[in-house]
Design an enzyme around this catalytic site. Structure first.
Site, PDB file in Angstrom:
ATOM      1  N   CYS A 171     -11.108   3.031  -1.310  1.00 50.28           N
ATOM      2  CA  CYS A 171      -9.879   3.527  -0.690  1.00 50.28           C
ATOM      3  C   CYS A 171      -9.638   2.734   0.583  1.00 50.28           C
ATOM      4  CB  CYS A 171     -10.021   5.018  -0.383  1.00 50.28           C
ATOM      5  SG  CYS A 171      -8.607   5.725   0.491  1.00 50.28           S
ATOM      6  N   HIS A 200      -8.657   3.499   3.412  1.00 42.36           N
ATOM      7  CA  HIS A 200      -9.006   4.104   4.705  1.00 42.36           C
ATOM      8  C   HIS A 200     -10.493   4.039   5.043  1.00 42.36           C
ATOM      9  CE1 HIS A 200      -5.085   5.715   3.906  1.00 42.36           C
ATOM     10  NE2 HIS A 200      -5.085   6.573   4.910  1.00 42.36           N
ATOM     11  N   CYS A 214      -3.725  -1.080  -2.141  1.00 44.26           N
ATOM     12  CA  CYS A 214      -4.011   0.337  -2.381  1.00 44.26           C
ATOM     13  C   CYS A 214      -4.870   0.489  -3.640  1.00 44.26           C
ATOM     14  CB  CYS A 214      -2.673   1.051  -2.568  1.00 44.26           C
ATOM     15  SG  CYS A 214      -2.801   2.793  -2.925  1.00 44.26           S
ATOM     16  N   ASP A 220       0.862  -1.184   0.000  1.00 41.99           N
ATOM     17  CA  ASP A 220       0.000   0.000   0.000  1.00 41.99           C
ATOM     18  C   ASP A 220       0.898   1.233   0.000  1.00 41.99           C
ATOM     19  OD1 ASP A 220      -2.416   1.582   0.361  1.00 41.99           O
ATOM     20  OD2 ASP A 220      -1.802   1.857   2.438  1.00 41.99           O
ATOM     21  N   SER A 221       0.290   2.381  -0.237  1.00 36.07           N
ATOM     22  CA  SER A 221       1.042   3.634  -0.163  1.00 36.07           C
ATOM     23  C   SER A 221       1.502   3.932   1.270  1.00 36.07           C
ATOM     24  CB  SER A 221       0.164   4.778  -0.655  1.00 36.07           C
ATOM     25  OG  SER A 221      -1.033   4.820   0.116  1.00 36.07           O
ATOM     26  N   GLU A 264      -6.701   9.544   8.877  1.00 38.70           N
ATOM     27  CA  GLU A 264      -5.360   9.356   9.459  1.00 38.70           C
ATOM     28  C   GLU A 264      -5.164  10.197  10.710  1.00 38.70           C
ATOM     29  OE1 GLU A 264      -2.283   9.998   6.507  1.00 38.70           O
ATOM     30  OE2 GLU A 264      -3.141   8.367   5.343  1.00 38.70           O
TER      31      GLU A 264
HETATM   32  N1  DGL Z   1      -4.016   3.866  -0.075  1.00 41.52           N
HETATM   33  C1  DGL Z   1      -4.632   4.902  -0.884  1.00 41.52           C
HETATM   34  C2  DGL Z   1      -5.786   4.298  -1.690  1.00 41.52           C
HETATM   35  O1  DGL Z   1      -6.370   3.294  -1.311  1.00 41.52           O
HETATM   36  C3  DGL Z   1      -5.119   6.067  -0.034  1.00 41.52           C
HETATM   37  C4  DGL Z   1      -4.027   6.911   0.557  1.00 41.52           C
HETATM   38  C5  DGL Z   1      -3.143   7.575  -0.492  1.00 41.52           C
HETATM   39  O2  DGL Z   1      -3.607   8.462  -1.222  1.00 41.52           O
HETATM   40  O3  DGL Z   1      -1.987   7.159  -0.577  1.00 41.52           O
HETATM   41  O4  DGL Z   1      -6.114   4.830  -2.705  1.00 41.52           O
END
Ligand code: DGL
Length: 280
Positions: free
Chosen positions: A199, A201, A86, A23-24, A167
């Site tokens: 997403c 989150h 992600c 993930d990011s 976050e």
């Molecule tokens: N993990 C990213 C997503 O699911 C969200 C956070 C980011 O923008 O890095 O798109």
């Protein structure tokens, strides 16, 4: 620049090799948590690219470069499967990551299982998608839904404030209620029968989103659907770990105490993060 497409075959039969998830940043731990709950005997290596987050505002080329680097790490760790947790990276880099890893590991993403889920339940209806700018502007969901020919109309809205808000711990809070209300009342999402939480989150605000809609809209948490699809892939390919006690490792490309503290939000427990620099 990609120079090699080496090909050691995927290990078949029962496989103690870990599942790689990336993930990011830390948000993908929602997906990792769902996978671990569904597959508790499996080993897992998680990579959060905290040095480069957020991906949601990055260019496709940048996300592709980061994703290939992370695939290299996970391949070096002998992962039998790489799950792109992600949404932004699934939108920008799935095809490239799949081509790059070739026969060395199967690559899965978080978009395809969700598309399959909606195609089975919402033919002929209008559904919504919220996610980062990268995910929404990529048009990947529209394209894949269109290819199914199920006459599903997708209405999407980029909701870039939601990830940083979560976050920072703002959910089940008057601030999140106001931001969520503002986004969901946008005309772009009018008349939908279901809403895809596109997403990492957003599972944390699923309850608030469901409360906004009452029972009139199904709120789709991709993390559960994705975990089930990982399980199905391992079952279909005899790749379950029946051989050894599972282990877990959590890497980040840039360690800070605040990332470590955030693991509790997204995984439900505080995790030990190991720093693994991507460009050293
Ligand atoms: N993990 C990213 C997503 O699911 C969200 C956070 C980011 O923008 O890095 O798109």
């Amino acid at each position: 620049m990609i120079t090699s497409f080496a090909s050691t075959p995927i290990q078949k039969q029962c496989s103690p090799a870990p599942i790689g998830i990336f993930d990011s940043g830390i948000g993908g731990l929602t997906v990792a948590h769902a996978v671990m709950q569904t597959l508790p005997a499996e080993s897992m290596i998680y990579f959060g690219d905290t040095a480069h987050l957020p991906y949601g505002d990055k260019s496709t080329a940048a996300i592709q470069a980061f994703s290939v680097k992370i695939c290299d790490v996970l391949l070096r760790e002998q992962c039998k499967l790489i799950l792109i947790a992600c949404n932004s990276a699934s939108a920008a880099a799935y095809d490239l990551a799949r081509e790059y890893t070739a026969s060395r590991a199967k690559v899965l993403n978080v978009i395809d299982p969700t598309i399959e889920y909606v195609s089975e339940r919402f033919a002929g209806q209008t559904i919504g998608l919220i996610g980062t700018k990268q995910t929404v502007n990529s048009g990947v969901y529209e394209r894949k839904i269109g290819e199914l020919g199920k006459n599903i109309t997708l209405q999407s809205l980029a909701t870039p404030l939601l990830a940083p808000m979560i976050e920072e711990g703002f959910f089940n809070h008057s601030i999140s209620e106001s931001v969520i209300h503002t986004y969901l009342s946008d005309p772009a999402l009018a008349g939908i029968k279901a809403l895809i939480l596109g997403c990492t989150h957003y599972p944390l605000i699923k309850g608030e989103i469901s409360r906004y809609y009452g029972d009139s809209v199904e709120v789709i948490d991709a993390s559960q659907i994705v975990a089930a699809s990982v399980r199905k892939y391992l079952a279909d390919n005899n790749l379950f770990n029946n051989a050894s006690a599972g282990f877990r490792k959590f890497f980040v490309s840039d360690y800070t105490p605040s990332f470590a503290a955030s693991t509790r939000l997204f995984f439900g427990e505080q995790l030990d993060l190991e720093q693994y620099r991507l460009w050293e």
